[in-house]
Design a protein around this motif. Sequence first.
Motif, PDB file in Angstrom:
ATOM      1  N   VAL A 102      25.616  44.646  37.111  1.00 15.37           N
ATOM      2  CA  VAL A 102      26.898  44.786  37.616  1.00 15.37           C
ATOM      3  C   VAL A 102      28.025  43.968  36.894  1.00 15.37           C
ATOM      4  O   VAL A 102      28.108  42.754  37.078  1.00 15.37           O
ATOM      5  CB  VAL A 102      26.943  44.257  39.216  1.00 15.37           C
ATOM      6  CG1 VAL A 102      28.346  44.663  39.953  1.00 15.37           C
ATOM      7  CG2 VAL A 102      25.782  45.022  40.019  1.00 15.37           C
ATOM      8  N   ALA A 103      28.832  44.784  36.233  1.00 12.92           N
ATOM      9  CA  ALA A 103      30.016  44.322  35.592  1.00 12.92           C
ATOM     10  C   ALA A 103      31.000  44.007  36.720  1.00 12.92           C
ATOM     11  O   ALA A 103      31.125  44.865  37.662  1.00 12.92           O
ATOM     12  CB  ALA A 103      30.423  45.305  34.508  1.00 12.92           C
ATOM     13  N   LEU A 104      31.791  42.744  36.560  1.00 11.19           N
ATOM     14  CA  LEU A 104      32.808  42.642  37.455  1.00 11.19           C
ATOM     15  C   LEU A 104      33.912  43.509  37.621  1.00 11.19           C
ATOM     16  O   LEU A 104      34.608  43.713  38.609  1.00 11.19           O
ATOM     17  CB  LEU A 104      33.361  40.949  37.251  1.00 11.19           C
ATOM     18  CG  LEU A 104      32.287  39.818  37.439  1.00 11.19           C
ATOM     19  CD1 LEU A 104      32.958  38.446  37.416  1.00 11.19           C
ATOM     20  CD2 LEU A 104      31.552  40.095  38.793  1.00 11.19           C
ATOM     21  N   SER A 105      34.026  44.154  36.502  1.00 12.78           N
ATOM     22  CA  SER A 105      35.141  45.250  36.437  1.00 12.78           C
ATOM     23  C   SER A 105      34.635  46.518  37.485  1.00 12.78           C
ATOM     24  O   SER A 105      35.653  47.280  37.818  1.00 12.78           O
ATOM     25  CB  SER A 105      35.414  45.893  34.993  1.00 12.78           C
ATOM     26  OG  SER A 105      34.154  46.367  34.604  1.00 12.78           O
ATOM     27  N   GLN A 106      33.544  46.695  37.879  1.00 13.04           N
ATOM     28  CA  GLN A 106      33.178  47.571  38.906  1.00 13.04           C
ATOM     29  C   GLN A 106      33.509  47.510  40.198  1.00 13.04           C
ATOM     30  O   GLN A 106      33.347  48.197  40.920  1.00 13.04           O
ATOM     31  CB  GLN A 106      31.472  47.944  38.792  1.00 13.04           C
ATOM     32  CG  GLN A 106      31.118  48.411  37.379  1.00 13.04           C
ATOM     33  CD  GLN A 106      29.616  48.288  37.172  1.00 13.04           C
ATOM     34  OE1 GLN A 106      28.912  47.875  36.564  1.00 13.04           O
ATOM     35  NE2 GLN A 106      28.999  49.006  38.297  1.00 13.04           N
ATOM     36  N   LEU A 107      34.219  46.016  40.519  1.00 11.34           N
ATOM     37  CA  LEU A 107      34.450  45.939  41.651  1.00 11.34           C
ATOM     38  C   LEU A 107      35.684  46.365  42.095  1.00 11.34           C
ATOM     39  O   LEU A 107      36.423  45.979  43.251  1.00 11.34           O
ATOM     40  CB  LEU A 107      34.456  44.273  42.107  1.00 11.34           C
ATOM     41  CG  LEU A 107      33.059  43.638  41.674  1.00 11.34           C
ATOM     42  CD1 LEU A 107      33.385  42.095  41.652  1.00 11.34           C
ATOM     43  CD2 LEU A 107      32.002  44.126  42.543  1.00 11.34           C
ATOM     44  N   LYS A 108      36.392  47.103  41.429  1.00 11.01           N
ATOM     45  CA  LYS A 108      37.826  47.822  41.743  1.00 11.01           C
ATOM     46  C   LYS A 108      37.760  48.712  42.625  1.00 11.01           C
ATOM     47  O   LYS A 108      36.727  49.450  43.012  1.00 11.01           O
ATOM     48  CB  LYS A 108      38.323  48.296  40.369  1.00 11.01           C
ATOM     49  CG  LYS A 108      38.838  47.014  39.107  1.00 11.01           C
ATOM     50  CD  LYS A 108      39.375  47.928  38.000  1.00 11.01           C
ATOM     51  CE  LYS A 108      39.480  46.701  36.881  1.00 11.01           C
ATOM     52  NZ  LYS A 108      40.321  47.538  35.672  1.00 11.01           N
ATOM     53  N   GLY A 109      38.729  48.935  43.380  1.00 11.46           N
ATOM     54  CA  GLY A 109      38.880  49.848  44.327  1.00 11.46           C
ATOM     55  C   GLY A 109      39.283  49.457  45.554  1.00 11.46           C
ATOM     56  O   GLY A 109      39.920  49.945  46.555  1.00 11.46           O
ATOM     57  N   LYS A 110      39.028  48.140  45.894  1.00 12.39           N
ATOM     58  CA  LYS A 110      39.323  47.673  46.965  1.00 12.39           C
ATOM     59  C   LYS A 110      39.676  46.073  46.496  1.00 12.39           C
ATOM     60  O   LYS A 110      39.169  45.651  45.611  1.00 12.39           O
ATOM     61  CB  LYS A 110      38.385  47.282  48.110  1.00 12.39           C
ATOM     62  CG  LYS A 110      37.961  48.450  48.846  1.00 12.39           C
ATOM     63  CD  LYS A 110      36.722  48.108  49.839  1.00 12.39           C
ATOM     64  CE  LYS A 110      36.435  49.317  50.779  1.00 12.39           C
ATOM     65  NZ  LYS A 110      35.373  49.062  51.891  1.00 12.39           N
TER      66      LYS A 110
END
Length: 258
Positions: free
Chosen positions: A138-146
């Motif tokens: 899991v890349a921390l950039s994938q946490l976008k959206g919220k």
Amino acid sequence: MTLANFKILPDDALLSQSYRDELRNWVMIPSTRKFPLAADTRYEISPEALKDVYAFSKEKLQSYPKQKEYLLTYWLNYAATAIPTLETSQLLLADYKSAFPQSPYSEYISKLIRTKETLQPGAIIPEVTLLNKDSVSVALSQLKGKPVCIVFSFSIGQHEPGLKAMEEKYKDKATFVYISVTPDLPLHMWKKYAVDRPGTKHLWASDENIELLKEKYAIDIRYPFLVADANGKIINRWIAQEFPNNKSLDAALQKAGE
């Protein structure tokens, strides 16, 4: 040995842990009297007191070069790690480089300050790829959206009991990401305790990635929280633990959701 009868001993006394502790406490007394802490501060020493005690240590230990270097290094490290703002550490580093031009410690602090400069509000959270409980990257950039609250956990389950009320308050509005930065913790052992809940994720960092998180996030047990908005922009990296309620964390999450 007590502060009531403390005397500066020869430099060889630095070999004693108790002497080093008393030396630091002794030089702190005048500065903390001049710059007492406010009741709501999270620092042990304020930035103003820190600059004062640095200057006092430099003056009082002119005849004890090893003790002077030890104390100035200690206060510089404190400024760079315990004080979120940059002005104090930058000021002390400039003087430290002048006083000890050959010290290898200057580059370490310089690197830390450069890292902190990249973690100011509005900056994009640095990219690091970790593993979830299913061993998926899991890349921390994938946490976008919220909006996201990143929690650096230095032991298994650290912070989670105290954040359950916060998780409930921001349910469906923010994601809480608990990143294990416990050294020498095997993935299979961590998985036993990493239980995702609605609105939460758990990620595991290998020892190699812990070092990468130190480089990119300046992780420190005193400031285990980072809040970013839905676009991955930092709201506040330097959120300390507060009890019983974390007002600073709450305020950052509110701002992230605006």
